[in-house]
Design a protein around this motif. Structure first.
Motif: not given
Ligand code: MG
Ligand code: TYD
Length: 455
Positions: A103, A126, A172, A215
């Motif tokens: 990020s 997120e 993201d 991820h």
């Molecule tokens: Mg992140």
């Protein structure tokens, strides 16, 4: 009774099976298989039925295409890994462990691209917008004209993209995105696949460059980036050890540039700083020559990088001695140990062997073989290699040394960083680099004999 339609999918590689298993047959990952609704629930997989398709227009290969116009963001380490800048209407996946700095990297990149004139939208699934703004404040990016959204609903995001028409959209992360056309939970293989498919298809259609964050998961609760790797044009992995400040952005696939290119960053209190001379950084902690420490002259992508290898060899208290490797391939280590034993008469039985690539770097080049062998023998014999020497070369099972590519670049990098001698395989073209004494060897046994008097 109707047959159950349940299927099982590996969250790491996306392999589909009819039965649950503890380990995925396809990729070997443990505990990664989960139950999922069958794929036909998604619109992308709807059955063709009997409806007739449209005839597709065909073209040929002769039509000249101009290379895509690219936008550079000014962070050389990122631009190079992208293949020379961002390509419009392309899809890029940036994968990495949670907390590694994805990020941070992408917020910094978003700010740079926005300042270069690209209309940029950063969608965070997120963090709340306030959190992203706080991070931007800490990174000193608040003046950049980046548009922000905190959203996970794919339909809403697509509608927003349609209305705003940004040139770059950063998502993201892909695992938080959620499409209401798919029955399973966010983060599941079908959700991640559907979201990635919709986003990339939409972006290509509308000429938007999208960057998806993914991820990597060890536990398999959510689908890993491998599920979408084949859908995107470029796959970048952001790697590094949590305790180290170095971060490496590696292109593992790039339809618009060379793969295997790396960009090196350093995590600082003010975000990621680019490291334009990684060799100096990787070697900065080296002191006196120590047994087991060897400097490898490697090539990462198009760039030479000097990396320190460290080995430790000690009598083992266990019946099965330990073989521990960080940053290199364990199978390759076993091979080097076997060659040292069989061809040079240097046994490692009863000894624990540890091998570490300093600085959190990961090496995959076979050219590191000779440097690994040198580190192992140096550790075992408790004899240090001269501090001004770099080593590289591939070892074959016969114990012969094989020439590797880009010898000149490796030597020049070594010379630039103050080294004055190099050990390399015989063969290849004769070559001299000013300031470097080149010692060319034909086999491992003579290298070990001459350098350490062992074997
Ligand atoms: Mg992140
Ligand atoms: P982050 O970008 O949130 O990781 P990811 O998106 O890959 O999960 O980075 C989180 C880590 O980075 C966190 O442990 C703190 C560290 N960090 C810094 O050291 N300096 C900084 O300026 C920032 C923003 C983060």
């Amino acid at each position: 009774m109707a047959k159950s339609k349940t299927q099982f999918t590996c969250t790491a590689c996306g392999n589909v099976t009819t039965k649950w298993a503890g380990r995925c047959e396809a990729c070997g990952e443990w505990n990664s298989i989960t139950e999922e609704a069958p794929l036909s629930a998604g619109p992308a997989n709807a059955s063709l039925g009997s409806a007739k398709g449209r005839r597709v227009a065909l073209t040929d290969l002769t039509t000249e295409e101009t290379p895509p116009p690219r936008t550079v963001c000014g962070v050389a380490e990122l631009d190079r890994v992208l293949g020379g800048g961002l390509v419009p209407a392309s899809a890029t996946l940036v994968g990495g462990d949670p907390g590694i700095g994805k990020s941070t990297l992408l917020l910094q990149a978003a700010a740079r691209f926005a300042r270069m004139g690209l209309k940029t939208l950063y969608v965070s699934g997120e963090e709340a917008s306030a959190q992203v703004r706080m991070r931007a404040q800490r990174l000193g990016l608040t003046k950049s004209p980046v548009m922000l959204a905190a959203e996970t609903n794919l339909r809403d995001i697509l509608t927003t993209l349609e209305a705003e028409r940004p040139q770059l959209a950063i998502i993201d992360s892909i695992q938080t995105m959620w499409s209401d056309t798919v029955g399973s939970a966010p983060g599941s293989v079908s959700q991640v696949r559907a979201a990635a498919h919709e986003l990339t298809a939409f972006a290509k259609r509308k000429g938007i460059a999208v960057i998806l964050v993914g991820h990597v998961t060890k536990t398999g609760e959510i689908a890993g980036p491998r599920v979408v790797e084949h859908m995107v044009d470029t796959v970048l992995y952001f790697e590094g050890e949590r305790g180290h400040q170095f971060r490496i952005l590696r292109a593992v696939k790039n339809r618009f540039g060379p793969a295997d290119e790396i960009g090196v960053f350093e995590m600082t209190g003010k975000g990621l700083a680019e490291v334009s001379n990684p060799s100096a950084l990787f070697l900065s902690d080296r002191g006196q020559p120590t047994p087991g420490s060897v400097v490898f002259a490697g090539i990462e992508g198009t760039r030479p990088v000097l990396i320190e290898l460290q080995a430790l060899v000690a009598p083992s208290p266990h019946s099965q001695p330990r073989r521990t490797v960080v940053g290199w391939d364990g199978g390759r280590l076993a091979m080097i140990l076997a060659v040292l034993e069989a061809r040079c008469g240097i046994p490692f039985a009863g000894l624990d062997v540890y091998l570490n690539v300093a600085g959190g770097m990961k090496i995959s080049e076979p050219a590191a073989d000779l440097a690994v062998a040198a580190a192992l023998v140096s550790a075992r014999e408790d004899a240090a290699l001269p501090a001004d020497t770099v080593v590289f070369g591939e070892i074959s099972l016969s114990g012969a040394l094989r020439a590797v590519g880009q010898t000149e670049n490796r030597l020049k990098e070594a010379q630039k960083l103050g080294f004055s001698s190099a050990i390399a395989p015989k063969g290849g073209k004769p070559l001299a680099v000013e300031g470097i004494t080149l010692n060319r060897m034909s086999d491992l046994a003579s290298f070990v004999g001459e350098t350490f008097g062992a074997g």
